[in-house]
Enzyme design. Sequence first.
Site, PDB file in Angstrom:
ATOM      1  N   SER A 148     -39.685  60.183  15.258  1.00 29.88           N
ATOM      2  CA  SER A 148     -41.106  60.172  15.619  1.00 29.88           C
ATOM      3  C   SER A 148     -41.733  58.934  15.011  1.00 29.88           C
ATOM      4  O   SER A 148     -41.280  58.441  13.972  1.00 29.88           O
ATOM      5  CB  SER A 148     -41.814  61.422  15.085  1.00 29.88           C
ATOM      6  OG  SER A 148     -43.220  61.312  15.231  1.00 29.88           O
ATOM      7  N   TYR A 161     -43.253  66.824   7.757  1.00 35.35           N
ATOM      8  CA  TYR A 161     -42.864  66.260   9.055  1.00 35.35           C
ATOM      9  C   TYR A 161     -42.643  64.752   8.940  1.00 35.35           C
ATOM     10  O   TYR A 161     -41.602  64.227   9.366  1.00 35.35           O
ATOM     11  CB  TYR A 161     -43.927  66.569  10.106  1.00 35.35           C
ATOM     12  CG  TYR A 161     -43.555  66.118  11.493  1.00 35.35           C
ATOM     13  CD1 TYR A 161     -42.594  66.812  12.234  1.00 35.35           C
ATOM     14  CD2 TYR A 161     -44.158  65.007  12.082  1.00 35.35           C
ATOM     15  CE1 TYR A 161     -42.250  66.411  13.513  1.00 35.35           C
ATOM     16  CE2 TYR A 161     -43.821  64.604  13.349  1.00 35.35           C
ATOM     17  CZ  TYR A 161     -42.866  65.300  14.069  1.00 35.35           C
ATOM     18  OH  TYR A 161     -42.518  64.887  15.343  1.00 35.35           O
TER      19      TYR A 161
END
Length: 254
Positions: A148, A161
């Site tokens: 990501s 995350y």
Amino acid sequence: MSVKQLFDLSGKTALITGGSRGLGLQMAEALGEMGARVAITARKAGELDEAKAHLAKLGIETLTVVNDLQKFEQIPAMVDAVTGAFGDIDILVNNAGATWGAPAVDHPEDAWHKVMNLNVSAPFFLSREVAKRCMIPRKQGKIIVIASVAGLKGGNNTVAYNTSKAAAINLARSLAVEWGPHNINVNAICPGFFPSKMTAGLLAKAGEAVVARAPLHRLGGDEDLKGAVVFLASEASRHITGQHLAVDGGAIAV
């Protein structure tokens, strides 16, 4: 070899984790369209059945395997199921993942471990299993880690995350170095904001601001990861390894 041949995946077997919906299903569509047999895994049998029916309508040969990647001991059996049906795995897309929103000072320990297990540990253990059994012996393979753009920067209330996705990027780099002599390419794709179950809450609150920040002034769409995953899964990228590709409308460049 022609350019069309460089991108052709006919006769290849691709395993996509988290392939029953969202970005995983989109990438399964792309790899299947280019000729690959597709194996998709997820936790929910019903969603896998729906995905298989969808892919069948597109003429894509599909195998579904119910699997919980948090249970690492199930990984060898999952690989057995795929190789038993389709033969050696040529392409592995580590797509399944998780997120958790909480301030760092209050972040639950079990949530931290869940995010790290799904986003870092599971991709490593699965990549190790597939490389050992299918890729190293044949001196060929493509492994793609779906990271990501969050792994390229800090974040507010997303410490697990962002940290996990940074680790995923470096996992791809490290495996690329170690397995390059076996002709295995390992790369990461770093999506930006795509509408999905994972991003729905944030986009509902800040979608307009996200679009405004991106130079292309748009969110990722249904087709926007397909070219990237086909490129990195095919011989078109045979001289590229240990890299990460941001697919985010240019937002990370701002």
